[in-house]
Scaffold this motif. Structure first.
Motif, short mmCIF file in Angstrom:
data_model
loop_
_atom_site.label_atom_id
_atom_site.label_comp_id
_atom_site.label_asym_id
_atom_site.label_seq_id
_atom_site.Cartn_x
_atom_site.Cartn_y
_atom_site.Cartn_z
N ASP A 102 -0.40 8.13 -12.80
CA ASP A 102 -0.93 7.70 -11.50
C ASP A 102 -1.43 6.26 -11.58
O ASP A 102 -1.17 5.45 -10.69
CB ASP A 102 -2.08 8.62 -11.07
N ARG A 106 0.07 3.08 -9.51
CA ARG A 106 -0.76 2.31 -8.57
C ARG A 106 -0.78 0.83 -8.90
O ARG A 106 -0.99 -0.02 -8.02
CB ARG A 106 -2.18 2.88 -8.52
N SER A 107 -0.55 0.49 -10.16
CA SER A 107 -0.54 -0.92 -10.55
C SER A 107 0.64 -1.68 -9.93
O SER A 107 0.66 -2.91 -9.93
CB SER A 107 -0.49 -1.05 -12.07
N PHE A 109 1.53 -1.28 -6.67
CA PHE A 109 1.37 -1.35 -5.22
C PHE A 109 1.11 -2.76 -4.71
O PHE A 109 1.84 -3.30 -3.87
CB PHE A 109 0.20 -0.46 -4.76
N GLN A 250 2.93 -1.03 2.02
CA GLN A 250 1.86 -0.11 1.64
C GLN A 250 2.23 1.34 1.97
O GLN A 250 1.96 2.26 1.20
CB GLN A 250 0.56 -0.49 2.36
N GLU A 254 2.64 4.43 -0.73
CA GLU A 254 1.95 5.71 -0.61
C GLU A 254 2.94 6.88 -0.57
O GLU A 254 2.73 7.91 -1.23
CB GLU A 254 1.08 5.71 0.64
N HIS A 257 4.47 7.30 -4.00
CA HIS A 257 3.45 7.84 -4.90
C HIS A 257 3.35 9.35 -4.75
O HIS A 257 3.39 10.10 -5.75
CB HIS A 257 2.12 7.17 -4.56
#
Length: 271
Positions: A102, A106-107, A109, A250, A254, A257
């Motif tokens: 995770d 996220r790094s 994004f 973004q 999401e 992800h």
């Protein structure tokens, strides 16, 4: 294989996301764009809107012929190594703890969202003349982002076989709706079964890619084209271009992800 308590919590988080209404960001974007939507209707000829829809549809349809895309595995493998994760190839990462993956995902994004915003702001300065260039650039950035996030969870999205899953993520980003999320997670389930059984992933529906997905590019275009058309409004084009591109990227981040977390968990449960 049994899920840990932490993984069960993440499963519930994914289920809540699947059934939730559109995100606060999407609702705020809709509210903020209403005055501009009205302005777009006043100054944008219908043929330009059709042209923009066609450009988005054409670019997404090009995925049916692409075998080599925009992403290099070494980028994620190096970032994983810096976090103490051991992986010689991308697929090794799916054996690492989900909490570590995770953080790795996220790094990816922020850098992609900022890149998309800069690109949108630059092309927005040119109004209608540069929208044709902006659309493929935006989708290229987002395609790369989807590939990066998939790789972070140990699932390389390389080659035309993964087009149905990639398009379903784009559809969530553009529409933000529950139906799009449900469709994407059904696609995830099929992909997980293929990975767990060592089989080739082919998507949920038999037949050619164009038969499976011919409606999706147009649906994605319809959801996004009104926002992109705002770039033709005098003085507002650069701000709209940057804002829409940042928002869309973004949303893509999401959606990817959540979908790749779900893929990781579905794959693990099937082992």
């Amino acid at each position: 294989m049994r899920l840990t308590d932490r993984e069960k919590d993440i499963r519930r988080e994914i289920e809540a996301w699947q059934h939730a209404d559109a995100s606060v960001v999407t609702q705020a974007m809709d509210w903020a764009m209403r005055p501009l939507d009205w302005a777009v209707q006043q100054v944008t000829p219908p043929e330009l809107v059709d042209q923009m829809s066609d450009r988005i549809g054409e670019f997404l349809a090009m995925l049916s012929d692409a075998s080599e895309w925009t992403f290099a595995d070494d980028d994620v493998l190096q970032a994983a190594e810096e976090r103490g994760l051991v992986a010689e190839v991308v697929s090794d990462l799916r054996h690492e703890p989900l909490r570590e993956l995770d953080a790795l995902a996220r790094s990816r994004f922020r850098q992609n969202a900022l890149l998309a915003a800069l690109e949108g702001g630059g092309t927005g300065l040119g109004g209608a003349a540069l929208i044709a260039a902006d659309i493929p650039l935006l989708f290229t950035i987002n395609l790369r982002l989807i590939q990066q996030i998939g790789a972070c969870y140990g699932f390389p999205m390389r080659g035309p076989a993964f087009r149905p899953l990639v398009l379903s993520i784009f559809n969530i980003a553009a529409s933000g709706g529950r139906e799009a999320r449900n469709e994407a997670l059904r696609e995830v389930s099929v992909a997980a079964a293929a990975f767990a059984n060592g089989q080739a992933y082919k998507g949920r529906v038999s037949g050619t890619f164009r038969d499976q997905n011919r409606h999706l590019p147009r649906e994605i275009a319809k959801a996004l084209v009104g926002r992109k058309a705002g770039q033709v409004v005098p003085l507002a084009g650069a701000a709209v271009g940057a804002g829409v591109n940042y928002w869309f990227t973004q949303q893509t981040a999401e959606a990817a992800h959540m979908c790749f977390r779900a893929l990781y968990l579905d794959w693990k449960e099937r082992l």
